[in-house]
Design a protein around this motif. Structure first.
Motif, PDB file in Angstrom:
ATOM      1  N   LEU A  55     -12.615 121.070 107.497  1.00 59.47           N
ATOM      2  CA  LEU A  55     -11.343 121.395 108.143  1.00 59.47           C
ATOM      3  C   LEU A  55     -10.748 120.352 107.258  1.00 59.47           C
ATOM      4  O   LEU A  55      -9.236 121.092 107.573  1.00 59.47           O
ATOM      5  CB  LEU A  55     -11.892 120.332 109.190  1.00 59.47           C
ATOM      6  CG  LEU A  55     -12.210 121.671 110.843  1.00 59.47           C
ATOM      7  CD1 LEU A  55     -12.120 120.824 111.760  1.00 59.47           C
ATOM      8  CD2 LEU A  55     -11.666 123.083 111.275  1.00 59.47           C
ATOM      9  N   LYS A  56     -10.721 119.245 106.921  1.00 65.25           N
ATOM     10  CA  LYS A  56      -9.564 118.769 105.615  1.00 65.25           C
ATOM     11  C   LYS A  56      -9.848 119.861 104.213  1.00 65.25           C
ATOM     12  O   LYS A  56      -8.207 119.685 104.296  1.00 65.25           O
ATOM     13  CB  LYS A  56     -10.841 117.795 105.019  1.00 65.25           C
ATOM     14  CG  LYS A  56      -9.979 116.602 104.446  1.00 65.25           C
ATOM     15  CD  LYS A  56     -11.054 116.137 103.716  1.00 65.25           C
ATOM     16  CE  LYS A  56     -10.374 114.729 102.443  1.00 65.25           C
ATOM     17  NZ  LYS A  56     -11.362 113.846 102.372  1.00 65.25           N
ATOM     18  N   HIS A  57     -10.771 120.285 103.654  1.00 65.87           N
ATOM     19  CA  HIS A  57     -10.409 121.335 102.560  1.00 65.87           C
ATOM     20  C   HIS A  57     -10.427 123.203 102.950  1.00 65.87           C
ATOM     21  O   HIS A  57     -10.410 123.771 101.906  1.00 65.87           O
ATOM     22  CB  HIS A  57     -11.535 120.760 102.018  1.00 65.87           C
ATOM     23  CG  HIS A  57     -11.079 119.239 101.119  1.00 65.87           C
ATOM     24  ND1 HIS A  57     -10.642 118.946 100.223  1.00 65.87           N
ATOM     25  CD2 HIS A  57     -12.199 118.424 101.666  1.00 65.87           C
ATOM     26  CE1 HIS A  57     -10.985 117.945 100.163  1.00 65.87           C
ATOM     27  NE2 HIS A  57     -11.763 117.284 101.143  1.00 65.87           N
ATOM     28  N   HIS A  58      -9.702 123.334 103.511  1.00 67.03           N
ATOM     29  CA  HIS A  58      -9.960 124.852 104.435  1.00 67.03           C
ATOM     30  C   HIS A  58      -9.055 125.681 103.391  1.00 67.03           C
ATOM     31  O   HIS A  58      -9.473 126.726 103.415  1.00 67.03           O
ATOM     32  CB  HIS A  58     -10.025 124.944 105.853  1.00 67.03           C
ATOM     33  CG  HIS A  58      -8.566 124.415 106.605  1.00 67.03           C
ATOM     34  ND1 HIS A  58      -8.265 125.823 106.919  1.00 67.03           N
ATOM     35  CD2 HIS A  58      -8.141 123.991 107.575  1.00 67.03           C
ATOM     36  CE1 HIS A  58      -6.576 125.400 107.035  1.00 67.03           C
ATOM     37  NE2 HIS A  58      -7.293 123.708 107.494  1.00 67.03           N
ATOM     38  N   GLU A  64     -13.295 133.065 112.068  1.00 67.41           N
ATOM     39  CA  GLU A  64     -12.102 132.233 112.348  1.00 67.41           C
ATOM     40  C   GLU A  64     -10.927 132.027 111.275  1.00 67.41           C
ATOM     41  O   GLU A  64      -9.602 132.424 111.047  1.00 67.41           O
ATOM     42  CB  GLU A  64     -12.087 131.163 112.988  1.00 67.41           C
ATOM     43  CG  GLU A  64     -11.227 130.320 113.890  1.00 67.41           C
ATOM     44  CD  GLU A  64     -10.750 130.961 115.064  1.00 67.41           C
ATOM     45  OE1 GLU A  64      -9.482 130.320 115.579  1.00 67.41           O
ATOM     46  OE2 GLU A  64     -11.478 131.927 115.806  1.00 67.41           O
ATOM     47  N   PHE A  65     -11.703 131.847 110.346  1.00 67.09           N
ATOM     48  CA  PHE A  65     -10.843 131.011 109.141  1.00 67.09           C
ATOM     49  C   PHE A  65     -10.398 131.540 107.976  1.00 67.09           C
ATOM     50  O   PHE A  65     -10.025 131.132 106.751  1.00 67.09           O
ATOM     51  CB  PHE A  65     -11.563 129.745 108.537  1.00 67.09           C
ATOM     52  CG  PHE A  65     -11.213 128.480 109.767  1.00 67.09           C
ATOM     53  CD1 PHE A  65     -10.360 127.421 109.816  1.00 67.09           C
ATOM     54  CD2 PHE A  65     -12.311 128.345 110.378  1.00 67.09           C
ATOM     55  CE1 PHE A  65      -9.512 126.804 110.584  1.00 67.09           C
ATOM     56  CE2 PHE A  65     -11.355 127.138 111.619  1.00 67.09           C
ATOM     57  CZ  PHE A  65     -10.383 126.114 111.691  1.00 67.09           C
ATOM     58  N   TYR A 105      -9.678 121.599 116.762  1.00 67.91           N
ATOM     59  CA  TYR A 105      -9.856 122.971 117.097  1.00 67.91           C
ATOM     60  C   TYR A 105     -10.756 123.128 118.281  1.00 67.91           C
ATOM     61  O   TYR A 105     -12.124 122.921 117.915  1.00 67.91           O
ATOM     62  CB  TYR A 105     -10.872 122.979 115.363  1.00 67.91           C
ATOM     63  CG  TYR A 105      -9.376 122.848 113.832  1.00 67.91           C
ATOM     64  CD1 TYR A 105      -9.130 123.675 113.991  1.00 67.91           C
ATOM     65  CD2 TYR A 105      -9.506 121.814 113.849  1.00 67.91           C
ATOM     66  CE1 TYR A 105      -8.408 123.029 112.492  1.00 67.91           C
ATOM     67  CE2 TYR A 105      -8.430 121.348 113.192  1.00 67.91           C
ATOM     68  CZ  TYR A 105      -7.232 122.710 112.550  1.00 67.91           C
ATOM     69  OH  TYR A 105      -7.155 121.698 111.409  1.00 67.91           O
ATOM     70  N   ASP A 106     -10.506 124.223 119.132  1.00 74.49           N
ATOM     71  CA  ASP A 106     -11.469 124.864 120.215  1.00 74.49           C
ATOM     72  C   ASP A 106     -12.634 125.456 119.418  1.00 74.49           C
ATOM     73  O   ASP A 106     -13.586 125.132 119.464  1.00 74.49           O
ATOM     74  CB  ASP A 106     -11.114 125.875 120.962  1.00 74.49           C
ATOM     75  CG  ASP A 106      -9.614 125.102 121.941  1.00 74.49           C
ATOM     76  OD1 ASP A 106      -9.954 123.557 121.815  1.00 74.49           O
ATOM     77  OD2 ASP A 106      -9.036 125.941 122.041  1.00 74.49           O
ATOM     78  N   ILE A 107     -13.487 126.027 118.016  1.00 71.22           N
ATOM     79  CA  ILE A 107     -14.134 126.692 117.444  1.00 71.22           C
ATOM     80  C   ILE A 107     -15.003 125.460 117.028  1.00 71.22           C
ATOM     81  O   ILE A 107     -16.193 125.705 117.168  1.00 71.22           O
ATOM     82  CB  ILE A 107     -13.167 127.227 116.465  1.00 71.22           C
ATOM     83  CG1 ILE A 107     -14.649 127.965 115.693  1.00 71.22           C
ATOM     84  CG2 ILE A 107     -12.379 126.870 114.936  1.00 71.22           C
ATOM     85  CD1 ILE A 107     -15.225 129.433 116.628  1.00 71.22           C
ATOM     86  N   ILE A 149     -22.097 129.452 112.850  1.00 73.26           N
ATOM     87  CA  ILE A 149     -21.355 129.143 111.541  1.00 73.26           C
ATOM     88  C   ILE A 149     -20.570 130.848 110.803  1.00 73.26           C
ATOM     89  O   ILE A 149     -19.940 130.855 110.414  1.00 73.26           O
ATOM     90  CB  ILE A 149     -22.354 129.680 110.354  1.00 73.26           C
ATOM     91  CG1 ILE A 149     -23.422 127.461 111.224  1.00 73.26           C
ATOM     92  CG2 ILE A 149     -21.800 129.161 108.554  1.00 73.26           C
ATOM     93  CD1 ILE A 149     -23.905 127.322 109.792  1.00 73.26           C
ATOM     94  N   HIS A 150     -21.144 132.060 110.822  1.00 74.31           N
ATOM     95  CA  HIS A 150     -20.525 133.488 111.165  1.00 74.31           C
ATOM     96  C   HIS A 150     -18.910 133.283 111.809  1.00 74.31           C
ATOM     97  O   HIS A 150     -18.046 133.763 111.351  1.00 74.31           O
ATOM     98  CB  HIS A 150     -21.487 134.302 111.581  1.00 74.31           C
ATOM     99  CG  HIS A 150     -22.140 134.844 110.073  1.00 74.31           C
ATOM    100  ND1 HIS A 150     -23.416 133.989 109.848  1.00 74.31           N
ATOM    101  CD2 HIS A 150     -22.055 135.657 108.710  1.00 74.31           C
ATOM    102  CE1 HIS A 150     -24.096 135.144 108.365  1.00 74.31           C
ATOM    103  NE2 HIS A 150     -22.930 135.459 108.311  1.00 74.31           N
ATOM    104  N   GLU A 151     -19.529 132.774 113.257  1.00 71.54           N
ATOM    105  CA  GLU A 151     -17.710 133.003 113.793  1.00 71.54           C
ATOM    106  C   GLU A 151     -16.897 132.367 113.828  1.00 71.54           C
ATOM    107  O   GLU A 151     -15.764 132.148 113.509  1.00 71.54           O
ATOM    108  CB  GLU A 151     -18.578 132.557 115.501  1.00 71.54           C
ATOM    109  CG  GLU A 151     -19.014 133.187 116.699  1.00 71.54           C
ATOM    110  CD  GLU A 151     -19.421 132.881 117.337  1.00 71.54           C
ATOM    111  OE1 GLU A 151     -19.428 131.619 117.401  1.00 71.54           O
ATOM    112  OE2 GLU A 151     -20.622 133.626 117.958  1.00 71.54           O
ATOM    113  N   ILE A 152     -17.179 130.925 113.098  1.00 71.36           N
ATOM    114  CA  ILE A 152     -16.515 129.413 112.584  1.00 71.36           C
ATOM    115  C   ILE A 152     -16.046 130.325 110.781  1.00 71.36           C
ATOM    116  O   ILE A 152     -14.278 129.885 111.097  1.00 71.36           O
ATOM    117  CB  ILE A 152     -16.807 128.592 112.200  1.00 71.36           C
ATOM    118  CG1 ILE A 152     -17.901 127.653 113.593  1.00 71.36           C
ATOM    119  CG2 ILE A 152     -16.058 127.283 110.981  1.00 71.36           C
ATOM    120  CD1 ILE A 152     -19.077 126.390 112.928  1.00 71.36           C
ATOM    121  N   ALA A 153     -16.551 130.884 110.188  1.00 76.12           N
ATOM    122  CA  ALA A 153     -16.197 131.461 108.707  1.00 76.12           C
ATOM    123  C   ALA A 153     -15.400 132.718 109.438  1.00 76.12           C
ATOM    124  O   ALA A 153     -13.829 132.944 108.365  1.00 76.12           O
ATOM    125  CB  ALA A 153     -17.097 132.503 108.149  1.00 76.12           C
TER     126      ALA A 153
END
Length: 381
Positions: free
Chosen positions: A129-132, A167-168, A262-264, A161-165
């Motif tokens: 999150l710091k370096h996204h 999302e961003f 972050y909800d995710i 992890i795929h859901e997080i990826a």
């Protein structure tokens, strides 16, 4: 000529999705593999293999590591300092020589991809999150903190992890390996092994990346010998690949403060290291409990859907703070509660944990006394 302690042989000369390596360490042989998804090729370079072999070789008395291929001049030069660090941490370790390779000074990488090792835990979420804005790929290594046989948990974690990826808008790289077998046989995984294993995986992904982040475990105020460390991780770098140890400036409470925005993250957070019956978070182990405290301090526990258990003060009091790491994390939670006039019952419970005697130590002492009395009894009668 010093007799070789470790001989490395491998099948990989061209990039492939499967790299297999044989480590012959004294009289023991380990068949280690690294496997990626079809869209990711692994380079199988000498840096990765040397990172795997160094600790076992030093543990077995030094001697030589014999392998073949070309290795980065920068990487090879740093191995002397890396061995200095390990020998300081473990005085019984012996330095080892590297033979059979040639060195090259590679030009800086032209790649723009930046990776971050990611498990879904507090540390890796914080770094991501710091370096996204900079990070392009999340790297999930399967077979390290999740056992290879636990395919059920792997599927759960991979899905998250795929859901997080998604999302961003990031890519996911999954690496499967049995390298833990090699490290676990010779060294403590947490205290020494895991940083070298991550470095090996990073080099297998080179030259596709020019930078890879390794999330920190502890703050600058709580540093001690640990496999991934701010003075050690950068030394595994080469001319083409930079490793960055990230996050030492923040406590776990402060890291959770960021991810709680972050909800995710609150719907994906995974910290458990026991995972009974492949559960995502058990809510009962020491790591789950202290993370739930982090979340409670940040008023986010009720929004974190990956914990089904309530925070139980009785469970908090059962924590045994008998390691530097555990005591540091408990103290961080206590400091945050006292600073913000937090839950008084929880504050007292944490004070109790920090001040109660080391029960396992007392149990061992009582057992020793009991055995001693038995021996005296036998001599008399």
């Amino acid at each position: 000529m010093i007799d070789p302690v470790c001989i490395i042989s491998h099948n990989s000369t061209e990039p492939s999705s499967l790299v297999e390596v044989v480590f012959q360490i004294v009289d023991k042989k380990f068949n280690i593999y690294f496997k990626s998804d079809e869209n990711t090729l692994l380079s199988g370079n000498a840096e990765a293999f040397l990172a795997c072999a160094l600790l076992p070789s030093m543990k077995m008395g030094g001697g030589q590591i014999v392998t073949k291929g070309e290795v980065s001049h920068k990487f090879l030069s740093a191995l002397s300092t890396i061995q200095d660090i390990y020998c300081t941490w473990q005085p019984s370790f012996k330095r080892t020589e590297i033979t059979g390779i040639s060195t090259l000074k590679h030009p800086p990488s032209s790649q723009k991809r930046v990776g971050a090792f990611f498990t879904g835990g507090v540390d890796s979420f914080y770094t991501f999150l710091k370096h996204h804005d900079e990070i392009t790929d999340l790297i999930f290594a399967y077979g390290l903190d999740i056992k290879l046989k636990d395919t059920v948990l792997r599927k759960k974690v991979s899905k998250k992890i795929h859901e997080i990826a998604s999302e961003f808008g990031k890519n996911v790289i999954e690496i499967e390996t049995n390298a833990l077998e090699l490290f676990d046989f010779y060294v403590n995984w947490g205290k020494l092994g895991h940083g070298a294993a991550l470095a090996a995986i990073g080099h297998l992904l080179s030259p596709s990346f020019h930078r890879i982040y390794i999330p920190s475990s502890y703050t600058y105020s709580h540093l001690f010998p640990w496999g991934s460390h701010p003075i050690l991780d950068p030394l595994w770098s080469s001319e083409t690949l930079e490793f960055i140890h990230d996050g030492c400036e923040a406590t776990r409470v402060e890291k959770v403060a960021l991810l709680s925005k972050y909800d995710i993250a609150l719907h994906s957070l995974r910290v458990c290291w026991t995972n009974p019956y492949s559960v995502y978070n058990c809510g009962k182990c020491e790591k789950c409990i202290r993370t739930m405290i982090n979340l409670k301090i940040n008023n986010a526990l009720n929004r974190c859907t990956t914990f089904s258990e309530e925070l139980d003060i009785k469970q908090v009091k059962k924590i045994v703070a008998n390691t530097e790491g555990t005591r540091a994390f408990i103290q961080e939670n206590l400091d945050a509660l006292e600073k913000n006039n937090g839950d008084e019952k929880l504050r007292k419970a944490l004070i109790y944990v920090l001040n109660k005697p080391d029960m396992p130590h007392l149990k061992r002492f009582r057992r020793k006394i009991k055995n001693h009395i038995k021996q005296i009894w036998k001599r008399i009668f």
